[in-house]
Design a protein around this motif. Structure first.
Motif, mmCIF file in Angstrom:
data_model
loop_
_atom_site.group_PDB
_atom_site.id
_atom_site.type_symbol
_atom_site.label_atom_id
_atom_site.label_comp_id
_atom_site.label_asym_id
_atom_site.label_seq_id
_atom_site.Cartn_x
_atom_site.Cartn_y
_atom_site.Cartn_z
ATOM 1 N N ASP A 46 0.759 -1.142 -0.061
ATOM 2 C CA ASP A 46 -0.028 -0.076 -0.182
ATOM 3 C C ASP A 46 0.849 1.234 -0.111
ATOM 4 O O ASP A 46 0.490 2.176 -0.872
ATOM 5 C CB ASP A 46 -0.955 0.082 1.299
ATOM 6 N N ASP A 47 2.015 1.061 0.866
ATOM 7 C CA ASP A 47 2.994 2.326 0.606
ATOM 8 C C ASP A 47 3.506 2.648 -0.506
ATOM 9 O O ASP A 47 3.325 3.764 -1.135
ATOM 10 C CB ASP A 47 3.902 2.248 1.668
ATOM 11 N N ASN A 48 3.935 1.543 -1.220
ATOM 12 C CA ASN A 48 4.458 1.724 -2.588
ATOM 13 C C ASN A 48 3.226 2.309 -3.574
ATOM 14 O O ASN A 48 3.797 3.263 -4.565
ATOM 15 C CB ASN A 48 4.995 0.331 -2.954
ATOM 16 N N MET A 49 2.129 1.910 -3.413
ATOM 17 C CA MET A 49 0.950 2.366 -4.249
ATOM 18 C C MET A 49 0.748 3.767 -4.020
ATOM 19 O O MET A 49 0.490 4.884 -5.037
ATOM 20 C CB MET A 49 -0.248 1.409 -4.190
ATOM 21 N N ALA A 50 1.058 4.514 -2.722
ATOM 22 C CA ALA A 50 0.914 5.672 -2.419
ATOM 23 C C ALA A 50 2.066 6.363 -3.139
ATOM 24 O O ALA A 50 1.707 7.481 -3.671
ATOM 25 C CB ALA A 50 0.816 5.759 -0.850
ATOM 26 N N ARG A 51 3.147 6.021 -2.866
ATOM 27 C CA ARG A 51 4.290 6.559 -3.780
ATOM 28 C C ARG A 51 4.262 6.648 -5.169
ATOM 29 O O ARG A 51 4.278 7.883 -5.778
ATOM 30 C CB ARG A 51 5.488 5.912 -3.648
ATOM 31 N N ARG A 52 3.213 5.959 -5.864
ATOM 32 C CA ARG A 52 3.077 5.993 -7.340
ATOM 33 C C ARG A 52 2.070 6.906 -7.538
ATOM 34 O O ARG A 52 2.148 7.385 -8.448
ATOM 35 C CB ARG A 52 2.650 4.471 -7.821
ATOM 36 N N ARG A 53 0.954 6.916 -6.502
ATOM 37 C CA ARG A 53 0.089 8.171 -6.762
ATOM 38 C C ARG A 53 0.668 9.370 -6.839
ATOM 39 O O ARG A 53 0.308 10.422 -7.501
ATOM 40 C CB ARG A 53 -1.289 8.025 -5.682
ATOM 41 N N ILE A 54 1.690 9.557 -5.884
ATOM 42 C CA ILE A 54 2.348 11.077 -5.700
ATOM 43 C C ILE A 54 3.193 11.299 -6.998
ATOM 44 O O ILE A 54 3.236 12.370 -7.653
ATOM 45 C CB ILE A 54 3.196 10.815 -4.621
ATOM 46 N N ALA A 55 3.732 10.342 -7.595
ATOM 47 C CA ALA A 55 4.404 10.254 -8.682
ATOM 48 C C ALA A 55 3.656 10.778 -9.900
ATOM 49 O O ALA A 55 4.069 11.414 -10.674
ATOM 50 C CB ALA A 55 5.119 8.957 -9.045
ATOM 51 N N GLN A 56 2.412 9.950 -9.957
ATOM 52 C CA GLN A 56 1.551 10.338 -11.076
ATOM 53 C C GLN A 56 1.019 12.018 -11.055
ATOM 54 O O GLN A 56 1.213 12.374 -12.111
ATOM 55 C CB GLN A 56 0.299 9.711 -10.816
ATOM 56 N N VAL A 57 1.072 12.544 -9.950
ATOM 57 C CA VAL A 57 0.844 14.111 -9.689
ATOM 58 C C VAL A 57 1.994 14.704 -10.424
ATOM 59 O O VAL A 57 1.774 15.595 -11.343
ATOM 60 C CB VAL A 57 0.577 14.517 -8.404
ATOM 61 N N TYR A 58 3.333 14.458 -10.186
ATOM 62 C CA TYR A 58 4.452 14.884 -10.688
ATOM 63 C C TYR A 58 4.447 14.589 -12.081
ATOM 64 O O TYR A 58 4.542 15.767 -12.905
ATOM 65 C CB TYR A 58 5.683 14.274 -10.028
ATOM 66 N N ARG A 59 4.096 13.377 -12.618
ATOM 67 C CA ARG A 59 4.460 12.872 -13.957
ATOM 68 C C ARG A 59 3.353 13.852 -14.887
ATOM 69 O O ARG A 59 3.853 14.522 -15.842
ATOM 70 C CB ARG A 59 4.163 11.503 -14.203
ATOM 71 N N GLU A 60 2.319 13.946 -14.355
ATOM 72 C CA GLU A 60 1.119 14.662 -15.258
ATOM 73 C C GLU A 60 1.065 16.027 -15.073
ATOM 74 O O GLU A 60 0.880 16.924 -15.786
ATOM 75 C CB GLU A 60 -0.247 14.257 -14.627
ATOM 76 N N GLY A 61 1.667 16.764 -13.906
ATOM 77 C CA GLY A 61 1.431 18.087 -13.571
ATOM 78 C C GLY A 61 2.764 19.037 -13.841
ATOM 79 O O GLY A 61 2.638 20.096 -14.237
ATOM 80 N N LEU A 62 4.026 18.629 -13.925
ATOM 81 C CA LEU A 62 5.113 19.374 -14.110
ATOM 82 C C LEU A 62 5.268 19.640 -15.694
ATOM 83 O O LEU A 62 5.222 18.629 -16.454
ATOM 84 C CB LEU A 62 6.386 18.414 -13.699
ATOM 85 N N ALA A 63 5.438 20.941 -15.815
ATOM 86 C CA ALA A 63 5.354 21.141 -17.298
ATOM 87 C C ALA A 63 6.387 22.327 -17.483
ATOM 88 O O ALA A 63 6.411 22.980 -18.277
ATOM 89 C CB ALA A 63 4.138 21.879 -17.543
#
Length: 373
Positions: A253-270
């Motif tokens: 579950d902790d690893n999945m939480a890390r992936r959700r945070i990474a998704q915010v970065y991957r989609e938002g950083l521009a």
């Protein structure tokens, strides 16, 4: 910004499971057995099963884990070990503690991971003197283990995976630590699976290698106080094993939480001056979320001015550090490695981090006015 955002937070990891961790500590203290007891044995079995290996062996720290794995394979003085210079210096420390010497291959430029082409070049140029390969699964992403194992098998050289940053990472559906003869792990408090102190482990599916590593862990004892081989002292204690067993239950579950945070970065950083890998991240468990920038130091300073934690992993490659600046260790040019150290930056990343904080980091980077060049 309304509050500082740390780069990582072992305290948050403790607070998330404080009641269960405190119970495990109290029960261990009350049991009166504090080193290599039933909690260590239980954790070893559970961790090996979680990884997908047959055997686990708890050790004092991750550096010892890598050293003992290499020693169990017979690596020693006069041998060479092919690895990467883009890693924590502990990778080289463990190799040197065996008496062997590291040989550094360059990295591929997208992820900072060891390039299989470089490994093969080292093997071709150094004949039978390379006795092992140590790929490092850096930042939570696996190296290309299909290519590495093909090369290793072709040359008949064993592989020890440095999984210190990759608890639960996978490559083509197979878990890090299960490709080579050994997988070695660190449980330093900031890791995806972190102790309340130090700890490490190796996993293997070879019972003979497991037994040799066990002897090396504790003075070479088959019978207590009688050393059959020259071993050392690298024992995981019962308190840390109890804590790790509690934390292991929610590692997925902790690893999945890390992936959700990474998704915010991957989609938002521009920001045009910040490179973000947006391709396939299957199997990545994001021990770190790294970005690249030609103006890394200015970006780092900008985030610090906003009380946003960021770290450089790593400001110097191993071969660039005074203790390891030996030409013999880097027999081939390492241009990708050397460029990576000037450009890489690790953003805030820990599983308890609020998504709102990740969005604040995105906004801060996107609003950054990079200095004119």
């Amino acid at each position: 910004m309304t509050h500082p955002i740390p780069q990582c937070s072992p305290l948050a990891a403790y607070q998330a499971q404080a009641a269960d961790i405190d119970t495990a500590i109290r029960e261990t203290l009350a049991a009166g057995r504090y080193v290599l007891g039933p909690r260590v044995a239980e954790f070893e079995a559970r961790f090996a099963q979680w990884i997908g290996a047959t055997h686990g062996l708890g050790l004092a720290n991750g550096t010892d884990a890598l050293e003992i794995a290499l020693r169990a394979l017979g690596i020693g003085a006069g041998d060479f070990v092919a690895t990467t210079s883009m890693s924590a210096v502990a990778t080289a420390v463990a190799i040197r503690k065996t008496g062997a010497s590291p040989l550094f291959a360059d990295i591929e430029p997208q992820h900072g991971l060891i390039d299989p082409v470089g490994i093969e070049s080292l093997l071709a140029s150094h004949g039978g003197r390379i006795r092992a390969i140590v790929p490092v699964h850096l930042y939570g992403r696996c190296a290309d283990m299909d290519a590495i194992m093909t090369i290793a098998n072709r040359y008949g050289v064993p592989v020890v995976e440095d999984c210190a940053q990759a608890h639960g990472a996978s490559w083509n559906g197979r878990t890090a630590g299960t490709f080579g003869a050994f997988g070695s792990f660190s449980f330093y408090p900031t890791k995806n699976l972190g102790a309340i102190g130090d700890g490490g482990a190796v996993v293997t599916s070879d019972p003979d290698l497991r037994e040799r590593a066990r002897l090396l862990r504790e003075y070479g004892w088959k019978t207590r106080y009688i050393s059959d081989i020259e071993g050392g002292n690298s024992r995981l204690d019962e308190l840390q094993a109890g804590v790790l067993s509690v934390k292991l239950a929610r590692l997925h579950d902790d690893n999945m939480a890390r992936r959700r945070i990474a998704q915010v970065y991957r989609e938002g950083l521009a920001h045009p001056g910040v490179e973000v890998f947006r391709g396939d991240d299957t199997g990545h468990v994001y021990h770190q979320f790294v970005v690249l920038s030609d103006q890394r130091d200015a970006l780092h300073a900008h985030l610090a001015s906003l009380e946003i934690g960021a770290l450089v992993h790593y400001p110097a490659a191993i071969h660039q550090q005074p203790a390891y600046a030996c030409a013999d260790y880097a027999p081939m040019p390492l241009p990708n490695t050397e460029r990576w150290t000037t450009r890489v930056l690790s953003l805030p990343m820990y599983p308890q981090m609020p998504i709102a904080d990740a969005k604040c980091v995105v906004d801060a980077i996107n609003a950054w006015s990079a200095p004119a060049r």
